[in-house]
Write a protein that holds these residues in place. Structure first.
Motif, PDB file in Angstrom:
ATOM      1  N   ARG A   1      18.018 -68.368 101.141  1.00  0.00           N
ATOM      2  CA  ARG A   1      18.593 -69.264 102.145  1.00  0.00           C
ATOM      3  C   ARG A   1      17.560 -69.877 103.084  1.00  0.00           C
ATOM      4  O   ARG A   1      17.699 -71.018 103.491  1.00  0.00           O
ATOM      5  N   GLY A   2      16.555 -69.106 103.494  1.00  0.00           N
ATOM      6  CA  GLY A   2      15.614 -69.632 104.471  1.00  0.00           C
ATOM      7  C   GLY A   2      14.733 -68.558 105.053  1.00  0.00           C
ATOM      8  O   GLY A   2      14.488 -67.524 104.413  1.00  0.00           O
ATOM      9  N   ALA A   3      14.280 -68.822 106.274  1.00  0.00           N
ATOM     10  CA  ALA A   3      13.302 -67.907 106.862  1.00  0.00           C
ATOM     11  C   ALA A   3      13.430 -67.870 108.370  1.00  0.00           C
ATOM     12  O   ALA A   3      14.034 -68.771 108.975  1.00  0.00           O
ATOM     13  N   ILE A   4      12.843 -66.820 108.945  1.00  0.00           N
ATOM     14  CA  ILE A   4      12.728 -66.759 110.402  1.00  0.00           C
ATOM     15  C   ILE A   4      11.279 -67.075 110.731  1.00  0.00           C
ATOM     16  O   ILE A   4      10.352 -66.475 110.166  1.00  0.00           O
ATOM     17  N   ILE A   5      11.101 -68.047 111.630  1.00  0.00           N
ATOM     18  CA  ILE A   5       9.757 -68.496 111.981  1.00  0.00           C
ATOM     19  C   ILE A   5       9.535 -68.183 113.453  1.00  0.00           C
ATOM     20  O   ILE A   5      10.429 -68.396 114.281  1.00  0.00           O
ATOM     21  N   GLU A   6       8.354 -67.667 113.759  1.00  0.00           N
ATOM     22  CA  GLU A   6       8.050 -67.341 115.153  1.00  0.00           C
ATOM     23  C   GLU A   6       6.794 -68.063 115.591  1.00  0.00           C
ATOM     24  O   GLU A   6       5.870 -68.283 114.801  1.00  0.00           O
ATOM     25  N   THR A   7       6.786 -68.415 116.859  1.00  0.00           N
ATOM     26  CA  THR A   7       5.599 -69.041 117.436  1.00  0.00           C
ATOM     27  C   THR A   7       5.569 -68.774 118.936  1.00  0.00           C
ATOM     28  O   THR A   7       6.486 -68.156 119.482  1.00  0.00           O
ATOM     29  N   ARG A   8       4.533 -69.270 119.581  1.00  0.00           N
ATOM     30  CA  ARG A   8       4.443 -69.199 121.038  1.00  0.00           C
ATOM     31  C   ARG A   8       4.144 -70.589 121.547  1.00  0.00           C
ATOM     32  O   ARG A   8       3.334 -71.308 120.942  1.00  0.00           O
TER      33      ARG A   8
END
Lengths: 585, 352
Positions: free
Chosen positions: B136-143
């Motif tokens: 389905r997709g992904a979890i993306i993290e950033t700052r």
């Protein structure tokens, strides 16, 4: 402790609305059921919580604070059943209107016949019709399959054919439905509700049962010209529950607390109105309206025959922009007693849609919200009236005699002045003849509707305890005359002899100062063949009435209410009507 | 009372789920660094089927058509491949109308899915894939900086921020737009002139971030080729000071503008993310908080909409506001030492 429904006493009824979650407590006081108190909190179905139990918990905390009765336990959650020391409640029921409408594709044979019945059925719940398929839409089987695959509905409603009618045309559409459903991920396949030709039920079952969640109900059009929606309506409510369960965080927990006594708010409202129609005046119907944030619901019943319509995206919060989309800025403006530019009005409406929980801080802003409520009701009534069990006349444009009309929704109950609530109901619905306008000031309708299923006695006794606020008896003559022509002579006979006699002119709005709860006898003598609901045009009669919060209102402004083409004239007239109300309050 | 937190942060931890409603093929892996235009998952979002009636086409019974079928469910075909036949003296056949796959075959019919370029779901922001949601997709993290809006026209882009003027309190007018804004994401106070949207499209700009916009422009804004995000609401309010400060401070930096349609029940808000490299240990901001004295808030409705202030006190009882409604209110003070009373329902917490 045995908590079977028969023995149950205290009941918590929770309604999860779009913006507010409200919990009510009912219990036995002096041998009869009473509404004890209610607590409310913002609904937490959407961002940021995505869990309805948070809002329920907070509303119960408020209820606990108000009543001083312990309802919650950190360890066990909601205390059900009640304990020996009267903590908790015996039963919990819940209703819900929060959430995006369920997406529906309606399927029928002919546009103005079976497809129309399928639409009506879809409108008995919080739904949005995203596509329609009929045999005369000229789509090929391939086009139908692609339409269904791309729209990915929550529900497909299939109607069509009388029980002895067409079968092949419907079967060809069913093949497209089966193939498109089969091509979807298993967990995304739609519910399929078959409400068509009963002779085809076996074939429908053989073709669709293993592919999707199939529901078969009696034909909603058993013979040509007759619509029979109620059994299918019950099934739609079950489907609504199932769809919501998958979409809404915390709902499984609610189903556990309520032991499945969970229903859509509209369905519960419909149930209670049906119930009341069997209890009140047999020759008249009962109407309940709920003007909500996202949706407006109308439920009418005559001798237990119910018509329920849910107008999703037609409300005074998230549905405010929907009112503008369904009508026009000009139509909303016609209700305003204030001067406002088109841009400012449009901006306010769209802001209300994105911030549905916000409150109008300025008096002018409240007027906009009241105007939205009137227009929402007008649109909803316009669509519903032709489908009521009883009709006033062949035009199907005016409400038939009703007693009472009960209004609910925050815009009505939170309105600072009672005339504001009354004017929304009076202008939006435009009742005819003699009727009582009442306000569900404590928001009990859905809770009582849900509780009535498990404990009918509770609903009866709470209603008998004067739970609704009588806004006033309304007399609304119908007929045609020039403005200023006398059309009705009214004599109000009071018990203390202070009688009132008034000649009512066409186009006027008159409030007779009858005290709240005061019983009077009204002698109505219409002129110029006007009809006041006494058995026909020009017929006089006597009727007993009780003064409401706004006394007795004679609405001789005409039915349907006519507007000036000139905006300023409408504004001034609204200002005049407002002053008429304000004189009384 | 608890309030939603409106996300206006100059530096915070941002975590976003990017998923499709249908199953697809994953193109990223866990801990992979992605840029906004990287595709993370592809799927046939709008499949196209053709129902081939073999029996009717060959003028035979469905049973006979099944005998003549040369393909079965799952077979990949190129355009012109024979699906059924040959039949009769003229060796009649049914051929694949396009390249695709047989999905269902039987009872004289074939359901055939045409090969189409699948929908590509882009990352929409710079960051690291911290989790995969299978198929389905992904979890993306950033700052970085985060600005949440309330209305978007459903489009997405990535580009350089370019404020139209030094402060973002003023109206955006057509005369302010010129070729120097070509390919940038412009930001301005408010917009009420339809000509602005046309001129911006002709330059063309890459995106537009506004404090507020006249609701009358909605139909035009929906048709615009570039994303438009409105931060505070509809009307002619200047942009709120917190968002203004973030956008001005990040002039010439890259912003991922996701002007997705606002849906509170799905939790989807339009937003702008400006990724920043930092070694600071940051927690994701809370989604809701209790309203209490000292909290910074933004007024979301009424004549003072988009103004930011601080809660001085919460009134202990319901109070009647000018509209006549009785409700819970707070005294909110502003930087210029003025203060006003606002219903709690009309406040959102900000943690800029």
């Amino acid at each position: 402790m045995d908590t079977t429904t028969v023995q149950a006493k205290s009941v918590i009824a929770t309604d999860i609305g779009t913006t507010i979650t409200r919990s009510l407590l009912f219990d036995v006081v002096s041998g009869r059921y009473r509404f004890i108190a209610g607590g409310s909190a913002p609904t937490t179905a959407g961002a940021p919580d995505f869990d309805v139990t948070e809002g329920i918990w907070r509303s119960l905390e408020e209820l606990q604070f108000i009543t001083g009765r312990t309802l919650l336990s950190e360890k066990e959650g909601i205390i059900i059943p009640s304990t020996q020391d009267s903590q908790g409640a015996d039963i919990m029921v819940a209703t819900m209107s929060a959430g995006n409408p369920i997406s529906v594709v309606t399927v029928g044979l002919l546009e103005n016949v079976s497809l129309q019945h399928a639409r009506h059925l879809a409108q008995t719940s919080y739904s949005k019709i995203i596509a329609e398929i009929s045999i005369n839409d000229r789509r090929s089987a391939t086009e139908r399959i692609n339409l269904l695959s791309r729209s990915r509905p929550d529900l497909i409603i299939i109607a069509g054919g009388t029980n002895e009618g067409a079968s092949q045309s419907l079967l060809s559409i069913l093949e497209s439905i089966g193939l498109s459903s089969f091509m979807m991920d298993e967990n995304q396949r739609p519910h399929i509700l078959y409400a068509g030709n009963e002779n085809l039920q076996d074939e429908v079952k053989a073709g669709l049962d293993k592919i999707s969640s199939l529901h078969i109900v009696p034909n909603i059009q058993p013979v040509l010209g007759k619509e029979s929606i109620f059994p299918a309506q019950k099934e739609i409510n079950e489907i609504y529950k199932d769809v919501r369960k998958k979409q809404t965080g915390g709902l499984r927990q609610v189903l556990s607390w309520t032991e499945g006594n969970f229903t859509s708010t509209a369905f519960a409202l419909g149930r209670l109105i049906r119930f009341l129609s069997e209890k009140y005046e047999p020759e008249k119907g009962v109407l309940g309206v709920d003007v909500g944030s996202d949706a407006t619901v109308l439920a009418a019943a005559f001798h237990g025959q119910e018509t329920l319509r849910v107008f999703s995206n037609l409300g005074v919060g998230g549905g405010a922009a929907g009112v503008l989309e369904k009508s026009s800025l000009e139509e909303i403006k016609r209700w305003l007693p204030i001067k406002i530019s088109d841009n400012a009005l449009r901006d306010y409406i769209y802001n209300k849609s994105i911030y549905p929980g916000s409150l109008p801080t300025e008096a002018d802003h409240l007027e906009i919200e009241l105007a939205l409520a009137k227009q929402a009701l007008l649109e909803a009534a316009r669509d519903t009236i032709p489908n009521l069990e009883k009709q006033l006349d062949s035009t199907g444009t005016l409400l038939p005699p009703l007693e009472p009309i009960i209004g609910s929704g925050r815009i009505l109950t939170n309105a600072p002045k009672r005339y504001q609530s009354l004017s929304v109901l009076l202008d939006g619905l435009q009742p005819t003849g003699v009727t009582t306008l009442a306000l569900d000031q404590n928001g009990l309708l859905p809770g009582l509707g849900a509780a009535a299923e498990v404990n009918p006695l509770l609903a009866v006794q709470v209603i008998e305890s004067n739970t609704f606020l009588n806004l006033g008896t309304v007399i609304a003559p119908t007929g045609i005359a020039r403005p200023g022509t006398p059309i009705l002579r009214v004599r109000v006979l009071r018990e203390d002899g202070r009688n009132i006699t008034r000649d009512i002119k066409y186009g006027s709005l008159t409030i007779l100062p009858v005290e709240m709860g005061e019983k009077v006898s009204l002698h109505l003598r219409p002129l110029h063949r006007f009809d006041v609901g006494m058995g026909g045009p020009g017929k006089s009669g006597k009727v007993n009435a009780v003064g409401g919060a706004m006394g007795i209102i004679i609405d001789a402004r005409g039915r349907p209410l006519q507007f000036y083409p000139d905006e300023e004239k409408n504004r001034k007239r609204n200002e005049m009507w407002r002053k008429t109300y304000q004189k009384y309050t | 009372m608890t309030s939603k937190v409106k996300h206006l942060h100059s530096l915070t931890s941002i975590k976003r789920e990017r998923v499709l409603p249908v199953s697809g093929n994953m193109l990223v892996r866990r801990m992979q660094k992605v840029s906004p235009t990287d595709v993370i998952v592809v799927a046939p979002m709008a499949p196209e089927f053709i129902l081939l009636d073999i029996a009717q086409g060959l003028n035979i019974t469905p049973a006979r058509a099944d005998e003549l079928l040369q393909r079965q469910a799952g077979d990949d075909l190129v355009k012109g491949d024979i699906i059924a036949g040959p039949l009769g003296i003229f060796q009649r056949v049914i051929r694949a109308p396009e390249a695709g796959q047989v999905k269902i075959a039987g009872e004289g019919k074939v359901l055939f899915e045409i090969n189409k370029a699948p929908y590509e779901l882009q990352a929409g922001m710079e960051g690291t894939v911290t989790n995969i949601i299978p198929e389905r997709g992904a979890i993306i993290e950033t700052r970085g900086a985060l600005i949440q809006g309330v209305w978007g026209n459903g489009k997405i882009t990535y580009g350089v921020i370019q404020p139209v003027s030094n402060d973002l309190l003023q109206e955006l007018i057509p005369e302010q737009l010129n070729i120097s804004f070509r390919g940038t994401i412009i930001t301005a106070g408010f917009c009420r002139n339809p000509e602005v949207l046309d001129v911006a499209g002709n330059i063309p700009i890459k995106g537009m971030i506004l404090g507020s916009m006249s609701a009358g422009l909605i139909p035009l804004a929906k048709k615009a080729d570039y994303p438009i995000m409105v931060i505070d609401g509809f009307g002619t309010h200047p942009m709120n000071r917190a968002a203004e400060a973030i956008l001005v401070a990040n002039k010439d930096k890259n912003v991922a503008l996701n002007a997705q349609i606002y849906d509170p029940f799905q939790g989807s808000y339009p937003e702008a993310i400006i990724t920043q490299s930092t070694t600071k240990d940051l927690n994701p901001p809370p989604e809701s908080e209790a309203l209490k004295p000292g909290k910074q808030v933004i007024i979301i409705s009424g004549p003072l909409a988009s103004r930011i202030g601080t809660i001085e006190r919460l009134f202990p009882h319901k109070r009647t506001i000018p509209s006549g409604i009785s409700t819970w209110t707070a005294e909110v003070s502003f930087k210029n030492e003025e203060s006003t009373e606002v219903p709690l329902t009309n406040l959102e917490i900000i943690k800029a």
